[in-house]
Enzyme design. Structure first.
Site, PDB file in Angstrom:
ATOM      1  N   GLY A 120       4.989   9.074   2.281  1.00 41.38           N
ATOM      2  CA  GLY A 120       5.318   8.509   0.978  1.00 41.38           C
ATOM      3  C   GLY A 120       4.079   7.977   0.291  1.00 41.38           C
ATOM      4  N   GLN A 131      -0.716   2.873  -5.584  1.00 41.11           N
ATOM      5  CA  GLN A 131      -1.752   3.297  -4.620  1.00 41.11           C
ATOM      6  C   GLN A 131      -2.794   4.202  -5.276  1.00 41.11           C
ATOM      7  OE1 GLN A 131       1.229   4.480  -1.489  1.00 41.11           O
ATOM      8  NE2 GLN A 131      -0.347   3.639  -0.143  1.00 41.11           N
ATOM      9  N   CYS A 176       0.335   2.682   6.639  1.00 40.56           N
ATOM     10  CA  CYS A 176       0.212   2.797   5.190  1.00 40.56           C
ATOM     11  C   CYS A 176      -1.150   3.387   4.875  1.00 40.56           C
ATOM     12  CB  CYS A 176       0.350   1.410   4.568  1.00 40.56           C
ATOM     13  SG  CYS A 176       0.169   1.395   2.783  1.00 40.56           S
ATOM     14  N   LEU A 177      -1.182   4.339   3.952  1.00 42.11           N
ATOM     15  CA  LEU A 177      -2.463   4.962   3.586  1.00 42.11           C
ATOM     16  C   LEU A 177      -3.432   3.941   2.974  1.00 42.11           C
ATOM     17  CD1 LEU A 177      -1.051   8.249   2.027  1.00 42.11           C
ATOM     18  CD2 LEU A 177      -2.379   8.085   4.140  1.00 42.11           C
ATOM     19  N   HIS A 224       9.620   0.747   2.030  1.00 39.95           N
ATOM     20  CA  HIS A 224       8.166   0.483   2.089  1.00 39.95           C
ATOM     21  C   HIS A 224       7.530   0.693   0.705  1.00 39.95           C
ATOM     22  CE1 HIS A 224       4.120   1.060   4.248  1.00 39.95           C
ATOM     23  NE2 HIS A 224       3.878   1.521   3.030  1.00 39.95           N
ATOM     24  N   GLU A 225       7.914   1.784   0.044  1.00 41.49           N
ATOM     25  CA  GLU A 225       7.302   2.094  -1.257  1.00 41.49           C
ATOM     26  C   GLU A 225       7.770   1.132  -2.348  1.00 41.49           C
ATOM     27  OE1 GLU A 225       4.822   4.020  -1.229  1.00 41.49           O
ATOM     28  OE2 GLU A 225       5.199   4.932   0.734  1.00 41.49           O
ATOM     29  N   HIS A 272       5.725  -1.857  -2.262  1.00 45.56           N
ATOM     30  CA  HIS A 272       4.453  -1.663  -2.973  1.00 45.56           C
ATOM     31  C   HIS A 272       4.615  -1.970  -4.461  1.00 45.56           C
ATOM     32  CE1 HIS A 272       1.434  -0.009  -0.256  1.00 45.56           C
ATOM     33  NE2 HIS A 272       2.263   0.888   0.226  1.00 45.56           N
TER      34      HIS A 272
HETATM   35 NI    NI Z   1       2.155   2.079   1.954  1.00 41.97          NI
END
Ligand code: NI
Length: 179
Positions: free
Chosen positions: A51, A56, A96-97, A138-139, A142
């Site tokens: 995702g 991000q 997480c990226l 999770h997203e 963000h």
């Molecule tokens: Ni993340």
């Protein structure tokens, strides 16, 4: 329409302040949104993971992409997503990226009903479970300036503290060498 230019972008990494800013609702469903969705898709294809979201990429807009290999939903774009109901709870190991190298266990709803808009602004609702549901939660975090490390159990926070500090230190070094 297929884009000819790959628009993969660098991913904003912790402790960049942009990851802490709440994102604004998408109001313009025009070509800028289509371009942003393309950028998300290209960046996801280049970076991997399940995702990604607009913040991000440094864009504070409520837009997420979820793409869990082998699930029923395929690559899904959710504009202005909201969770309208939850069921069950489970402990999930997340990464997480934007926090490279860090893994940790958090508590998430096992299934959620999500309400969102598609690329054209049409509202839809969908029931999802498993990794797809975890990823949506999770997203959406963000979009609210929240990271999964904020949700870790205390002993997990303790375990990753050195890694988190390393990310903070290397960002500080980068900033001072650029000054
Ligand atoms: Ni993340």
């Amino acid at each position: 329409m297929e884009t000819l230019v790959n628009s993969a972008s660098p991913i904003v990494e912790y402790p960049d302040f942009r990851l802490r800013a709440p994102s604004s609702p998408v109001v313009d469903f025009g070509s800028n949104l289509s371009l942003l969705i393309e950028r998300l898709k290209d960046t996801h294809a280049a970076a991997g993971g399940i995702g990604l979201c607009a913040p991000q990429l440094g864009i504070a807009q409520r837009l997420i992409l979820v793409n869990v290999d082998g699930d029923d939903y395929g690559s899904s774009t959710y504009v202005n997503p909201e969770i309208v109901s939850r069921a069950g709870l489970g402990v999930v190991e997340e990464s997480c990226l934007s926090l490279p190298g860090i893994l940790g266990k958090v508590l998430r709803a096992a299934a959620v009903r999500v309400r969102a808009q598609d690329e054209r602004g049409n509202v839809f609702e969908r029931d999802v479970s498993g990794l797809h549901a975890v990823c949506i939660q999770h997203e959406i975090d963000h979009l609210n300036g929240k990271l999964f490390i904020d949700r870790l159990f205390w002993f997990q926070k303790f375990r990753i503290r050195k890694l988190v500090r390393q990310l903070e230190d290397s960002a500080r070094e980068l900033a001072s060498s650029a000054a």
